[in-house]
Every structure is written in C-alpha cells, then in structure tokens.
Write an enzyme that holds these catalytic residues in place. Structure first.
Site, PDB file in Angstrom:
ATOM      1  CD  GLU A  90      -3.380   4.491   0.704  1.00  0.00           C
ATOM      2  OE1 GLU A  90      -3.352   3.352   1.265  1.00  0.00           O
ATOM      3  OE2 GLU A  90      -1.900   4.685   0.474  1.00  0.00           O
ATOM      4  CB  CYS A 103       3.020  11.480   1.990  1.00  0.00           C
ATOM      5  SG  CYS A 103       3.600  10.240   1.112  1.00  0.00           S
ATOM      6  CB  CYS A 110       2.863   1.607  -8.254  1.00  0.00           C
ATOM      7  SG  CYS A 110       4.627   2.186  -8.832  1.00  0.00           S
ATOM      8  CB  CYS A 114       9.318  -1.766  -5.058  1.00  0.00           C
ATOM      9  SG  CYS A 114      10.008  -0.568  -6.189  1.00  0.00           S
ATOM     10  CB  CYS A 117       6.289  -1.049  -2.464  1.00  0.00           C
ATOM     11  SG  CYS A 117       5.098   0.425  -2.505  1.00  0.00           S
ATOM     12  N   GLY A 160       2.455   5.457  -6.440  1.00  0.00           N
ATOM     13  CA  GLY A 160       2.638   5.742  -7.646  1.00  0.00           C
ATOM     14  C   GLY A 160       4.008   6.254  -8.008  1.00  0.00           C
ATOM     15  CD  GLU A 161       9.003   6.671 -10.106  1.00  0.00           C
ATOM     16  OE1 GLU A 161       9.181   6.116  -8.785  1.00  0.00           O
ATOM     17  OE2 GLU A 161       9.295   7.747 -10.514  1.00  0.00           O
ATOM     18  CB  SER A 192      10.365  10.108  -3.532  1.00  0.00           C
ATOM     19  OG  SER A 192      10.924   8.745  -3.273  1.00  0.00           O
ATOM     20  CG  LEU A 216      20.490   3.379  -3.828  1.00  0.00           C
ATOM     21  CD1 LEU A 216      20.533   3.712  -5.133  1.00  0.00           C
ATOM     22  CD2 LEU A 216      21.683   3.955  -3.193  1.00  0.00           C
ATOM     23  CG  HIS A 217      14.882   0.737  -1.226  1.00  0.00           C
ATOM     24  ND1 HIS A 217      14.973   1.786  -0.109  1.00  0.00           N
ATOM     25  CD2 HIS A 217      14.000   1.172  -2.023  1.00  0.00           C
ATOM     26  CE1 HIS A 217      14.004   2.544  -0.266  1.00  0.00           C
ATOM     27  NE2 HIS A 217      13.368   2.247  -1.339  1.00  0.00           N
ATOM     28  CG  ASN A 291       5.189   1.477   7.966  1.00  0.00           C
ATOM     29  OD1 ASN A 291       5.065   1.496   9.061  1.00  0.00           O
ATOM     30  ND2 ASN A 291       5.220   2.667   7.330  1.00  0.00           N
ATOM     31  CB  CYS A 334       3.006   3.769  -0.148  1.00  0.00           C
ATOM     32  SG  CYS A 334       4.590   4.562   0.784  1.00  0.00           S
TER      33      CYS A 334
END
Ligand code: SAH
Length: 348
Positions: A90, A103, A110, A114, A117, A160-161, A192, A216-217, A291, A334
């Site tokens: 995407e 983006c 991934c 998380c 996500c 992805g990371e 990011s 961070l979150h 989201n 995402c």
C-alpha cells in the site's frame, strides 16, 4: 529481472562503465528515468540504440500494477499495488497545506507485532527492494504529472519497519533525494521506526539529513511492552539514550509519534510521564488519532481527551501537535487495505 530503479546514481555509473559507456551517459539515463519519467528504454532517444537494447535485456522498467484504490472525501488516496511476484503493498497520498505527502511501505507485512496495528495482521513475507519503493513514488508522481502536481514529502510510515530493511530503505532515500532525479529534499523525507536501537545508532553515525520519527505510544516500559514487543529488546532507557546521542551529534529535531488510545495511554498521568521522558530534548510529540482496526479492539481517545493531553504536554514544557484525521472514511490505517484484500483473495 532486476529493475533499473534499484540502482542509485553511483551504481548506474558503474553499470554503464561496465558497458563501456562514458560517465555522462549516467546523467542522461537518470534524467530519462526520473526527470522525463520515461515509460521505456526505447524512448530514450539520445542514448545509443545498442545501449538501450542492452539495458532492455538486463533491466525491467515495469511499473507497479494498481490493483485497487480508495479515495476519501478529503482527497486522501490509498493505493494497493501488486509487484512482479504477486505480493501487494500500500501507499497513501495525503494533501496538506504544505504540500502533498506520500506514505510508502517498506516491507510486505511486518514482524514487529504492535498490538494496535493492522500491518502486523499479516506477517512479513519479504523486504521491499529499493526499486520497489522508488516505484511506489514514481507511480504516484506520474499520476500527479497529469495535473502539474508533485510529491513534496515522503514518509516511510506504511506497512513494514524501515529499520528492519535498513540498506534498501537508505538506498531508496538516496535515489529519490538525488538532485538529478526526483530531487525530494532530505528534510522532506521522514523515516519512522518503532525503535530498533542498533539501526538508530547506524543512522546517527551516517549523519543523514532525513527526518527521524519514533513510534513511542507509551511513557513507560510496562505499558509500552504490552503495545509494542520491540520494547522488550530495546527498553525505553536504552532507546532514549540512543536518541539523545543522535540528537546531540546531529543537531536534528526528533519527532515522537504517540497514538492516543482510549483508556489505554490517554490520561493526564501518561501525559506528565511522557513530558518528563522528553523534556529537554530537541523534539516534539505528534499526537495521532487512532484509526480503529476491527481485529484489535482499541478505540481512539475522544477529542476532548486528546486536547487535554496536548495541554498537559505543553504545560510541562513539551511541544506537541495534534494531527488531524486523514481519510478515516476509507481503510486508511497502515495495512488495512492490504489485509482486507488478502482476506477477500482467500475467501475468508
Ligand atoms: N514500523 C514503523 C513505520 C510504520 S507505522 C513504525 O513503527 O514507526 C507508522 C506509524 O503509524 C507508527 O507510528 C504506527 O504506530 C502508526 N500506526 C499503526 N497503526 C495505526 C492505526 N491503526 N492508527 C493510527 N496510527 C497507526
């Protein structure tokens, strides 16, 4: 077949030298690919025919294939692309007052896991090559060309990371940043990461001008660990020490991303703790509305709570921005569009 978009300027120069070409040919080829945005080698009229024939045999110029798109009321466009091996990725185009931001995804799926996500709903299948990421940008740029538009900013915040695919991501940045090509300014490119400390150290040592954003979150390890498994490998004290080194050595401002999750990380206490973690650093916090992803059950903090969180940060000496929602009437989170597509494909 390898895509020509995988090669940075230097590699292109080397490749052309191996074909017995003078170095000025590199500029010509690069210009055709990224300035004139050619669709094929055959249209590169100032290159010798023998060379374009050789290039055609060795390299692909195949663009990504669009398999679906969603357009939100605010103009945000979410693309789902298919690559040559059938895997899909995407990319999301957002319009801001400061320009258009794209983006991009850096991996197929991934592995960071998380818990909020959508990307992690599908495990990592593979890394994207630099060329595949370049093609995400080129596809959208070619579309914007029709109306004289431009991809002004790149954020590597799709699926992805990026620091789990470090070399390809750095080469991608180099290619889109090149003056002779798309010339997207380094300070208009943001990487990011969820916090892979050894790669943050590599990034710091490279003295790149790209922006760095950290997801961070949570303001303490106990909560962060529940949301982001990476915290077990690199807890907050290790992460923050690495970021302080980066920030001091590079004199660059950091962005901390903080998704506000209702009743999870959105209280005054969380805000105060977050402020004491960050205070004194050259950094600001980007508060992001969540989201919702059906499969995970988290909800977004309500607007009043979000404003309050923002106020507490500011009062405690930490700069913050409260990000407006974009494209929340489409599958904008995402990995959501792709997760849905894979589900439909498998008939489940
Ligand atoms: N792996 C990288 C980049 C991809 S995620 C990283 O972790 O930073 C990009 C950002 O989107 C991260 O801050 C991530 O936490 C956030 N994000 C993920 N799912 C989201 C969702 N459903 N709503 C809002 N933000 C989300």
């Amino acid at each position: 077949m390898r895509t020509i978009y995988d090669l940075n300027y230097k590699q292109m120069e080397q490749m052309l030298a191996e074909h017995g070409q003078k170095s000025y040919r590199t500029k010509q080829l690069f210009t055709w690919l990224y300035r004139k945005r050619a669709q094929s080698f055959t249209e590169m009229s100032d290159l010798p025919k023998s060379l374009t024939e050789q290039l055609q045999e060795e390299f692909s110029m195949e663009p990504l294939k669009e398999i679906s798109r969603q357009t939100a009321r605010d103009g945000t466009v979410k693309y789902l692309f298919e690559m040559e091996d059938g895997a899909s990725v995407e990319a999301v185009l957002m319009h801001f007052h400061f320009g258009d931001s794209l983006c991009v995804s850096s991996q197929v799926g991934c592995n960071m896991g998380c818990t909020f996500c959508a990307s992690g709903l599908l495990k990592k299948q593979r890394d994207l090559t630099a060329g595949e990421m370049v093609k995400e940008v080129l596809y959208v740029q070619k579309e914007l060309d029709q109306t004289g538009g431009r991809v002004d900013n790149i954020v590597i915040m799709g699926t992805g990371e990026p620091f789990d695919n470090y070399d390809n991501v750095m080469r991608f940045c180099e290619i889109i940043n090149s003056d002779l090509g798309l010339a997207i300014g380094a300070r208009h490119i943001t990487i990011s990461t969820c916090g892979i400390v050894p790669r943050i150290d590599d990034f710091a040592a490279g003295h790149y001008q790209y922006n760095l954003a950290i997801s961070l979150h949570a303001p303490d390890d106990e909560l962060r660990r529940k949301l982001m498994p990476i915290d077990k490998a690199y807890p907050l004290d290790v992460l923050m020490a690495s970021l302080r080194r980066y920030s001091n050595d590079n004199h660059r401002r950091l962005t901390f991303e903080y998704i506000l999750l209702r009743d999870v990380n959105d209280t005054d206490d969380h805000a105060r703790k977050l402020a004491s973690l960050i205070r004194g650093m050259n950094a600001y916090v980007n508060l992001i509305p969540y989201n919702p992803v059906d499969e995970h059950g988290y909800r977004s903090a309500d607007d009043k709570k979000a404003l309050r969180f923002y106020d507490v940060l500011m009062k405690n000496g930490v700069k913050a921005t409260l990000r407006a929602r974009h494209g929340d009437d489409i599958d904008a989170a995402c990995g959501q569009l792709r997760a849905r597509h894979e589900k439909d494909k498998n008939g489940s």
